[in-house]
Design a protein around this motif. Structure first.
Motif, PDB file in Angstrom:
ATOM      1  N   ALA A 125     -11.166  -3.932  -1.264  1.00 49.13           N
ATOM      2  CA  ALA A 125     -10.880  -3.050  -0.131  1.00 49.13           C
ATOM      3  C   ALA A 125     -12.092  -2.198   0.232  1.00 49.13           C
ATOM      4  N   ASP A 126     -12.244  -1.983   1.535  1.00 49.50           N
ATOM      5  CA  ASP A 126     -13.254  -1.083   2.089  1.00 49.50           C
ATOM      6  C   ASP A 126     -14.690  -1.492   1.763  1.00 49.50           C
ATOM      7  N   THR A 127     -14.927  -2.791   1.717  1.00 49.67           N
ATOM      8  CA  THR A 127     -16.292  -3.312   1.631  1.00 49.67           C
ATOM      9  C   THR A 127     -16.589  -3.965   2.989  1.00 49.67           C
ATOM     10  N   LYS A 157      -7.483   4.378   6.437  1.00 50.63           N
ATOM     11  CA  LYS A 157      -8.822   4.588   7.000  1.00 50.63           C
ATOM     12  C   LYS A 157      -9.054   3.754   8.256  1.00 50.63           C
ATOM     13  N   HIS A 205       0.807  -1.220   0.000  1.00 50.19           N
ATOM     14  CA  HIS A 205       0.000   0.000   0.000  1.00 50.19           C
ATOM     15  C   HIS A 205       0.842   1.273   0.000  1.00 50.19           C
ATOM     16  N   GLN A 236      -5.867   2.361  -3.766  1.00 45.99           N
ATOM     17  CA  GLN A 236      -7.035   1.862  -3.032  1.00 45.99           C
ATOM     18  C   GLN A 236      -6.595   1.152  -1.750  1.00 45.99           C
ATOM     19  N   GLN A 237      -5.503   0.389  -1.841  1.00 48.60           N
ATOM     20  CA  GLN A 237      -4.985  -0.320  -0.664  1.00 48.60           C
ATOM     21  C   GLN A 237      -4.523   0.696   0.392  1.00 48.60           C
ATOM     22  N   CYS A 291     -14.744  -7.361   3.912  1.00 50.73           N
ATOM     23  CA  CYS A 291     -13.292  -7.185   3.857  1.00 50.73           C
ATOM     24  C   CYS A 291     -12.810  -6.280   4.989  1.00 50.73           C
ATOM     25  N   THR A 292     -13.607  -5.287   5.341  1.00 59.27           N
ATOM     26  CA  THR A 292     -13.266  -4.415   6.454  1.00 59.27           C
ATOM     27  C   THR A 292     -13.319  -5.190   7.765  1.00 59.27           C
ATOM     28  N   LYS A 341      -5.547   3.819   0.850  1.00 60.76           N
ATOM     29  CA  LYS A 341      -6.723   4.470   1.438  1.00 60.76           C
ATOM     30  C   LYS A 341      -7.372   3.551   2.489  1.00 60.76           C
ATOM     31  N   PHE A 342      -7.491   2.273   2.173  1.00 56.97           N
ATOM     32  CA  PHE A 342      -8.079   1.268   3.062  1.00 56.97           C
ATOM     33  C   PHE A 342      -7.224   1.124   4.324  1.00 56.97           C
ATOM     34  N   ASP A 395      -7.181  -4.810  -5.862  1.00 57.89           N
ATOM     35  CA  ASP A 395      -7.252  -3.351  -5.816  1.00 57.89           C
ATOM     36  C   ASP A 395      -5.915  -2.719  -6.193  1.00 57.89           C
TER      37      ASP A 395
END
Length: 153
Positions: free
Chosen positions: A40-42, A83, A17, A76-77, A45-46, A79-80, A72
């Motif tokens: 990611a970020d679903t 976050k 990432h 995207q990785q 997965c979260t 950001k995940f 991803d």
């Protein structure tokens, strides 16, 4: 063909990432939990990533390094990871070659449409590069406890 206990884990080198190349060979002599997740970020997965984040110290104490892999992008990785304060590497398998090598790139269907995607799966790889345990179609909640049990924690 699905990997079995004792199979040699397919080698890979992917960007994490932060854009840094990470290779499975970097961890020779250590146990590694390689887990594949669809996106990611679903929600699922979260839940899975946060459970592994929360079990990180126990996994570390058991000598296990965690690597998450999805199709991803690096952005995207990142950001995940940021976050949710993830404390392990997320790897970008954009061409899904690593997912294919682990036999987790599969045909799926939703609302009558078929498509290809990642089958949520985890692999505990031993110090010798061989699979200690393989869990295909694992639930997000079971990833950390099963890895800890297989690692002898």
């Amino acid at each position: 063909m699905q990997l079995q206990k004792g199979s040699l884990a397919p080698l890979f080198t992917l960007k994490d990432h932060d854009g840094k190349a990470v290779s499975l060979q970097d961890f020779k002599g250590r146990k590694v939990l390689v887990y594949f997740y669809p996106k990611a970020d679903t929600p699922g997965c979260t839940k899975q990533a946060c459970a592994l984040r929360d079990a990180w110290q126990q996994l570390k104490d058991a000598g296990v390094t965690v690597l998450g892999i999805s199709p991803d992008t690096v952005a995207q990785q990142k950001k995940f990871a940021d976050k949710f304060g993830l404390n392990f590497a997320l790897l970008a398998d954009e061409d899904h070659a690593t997912a294919e090598a682990y036999d987790v790139w599969v045909e799926k269907s939703m609302y009558g449409k078929t498509y290809f995607g990642v089958l949520r799966s985890s692999f505990l790889i031993g110090e010798d590069g061989k699979v200690i345990e393989a869990w295909y179609k694992i639930s997000p909640e079971d990833t950390a406890p099963k890895a800890l049990a297989a690692a002898g924690a």
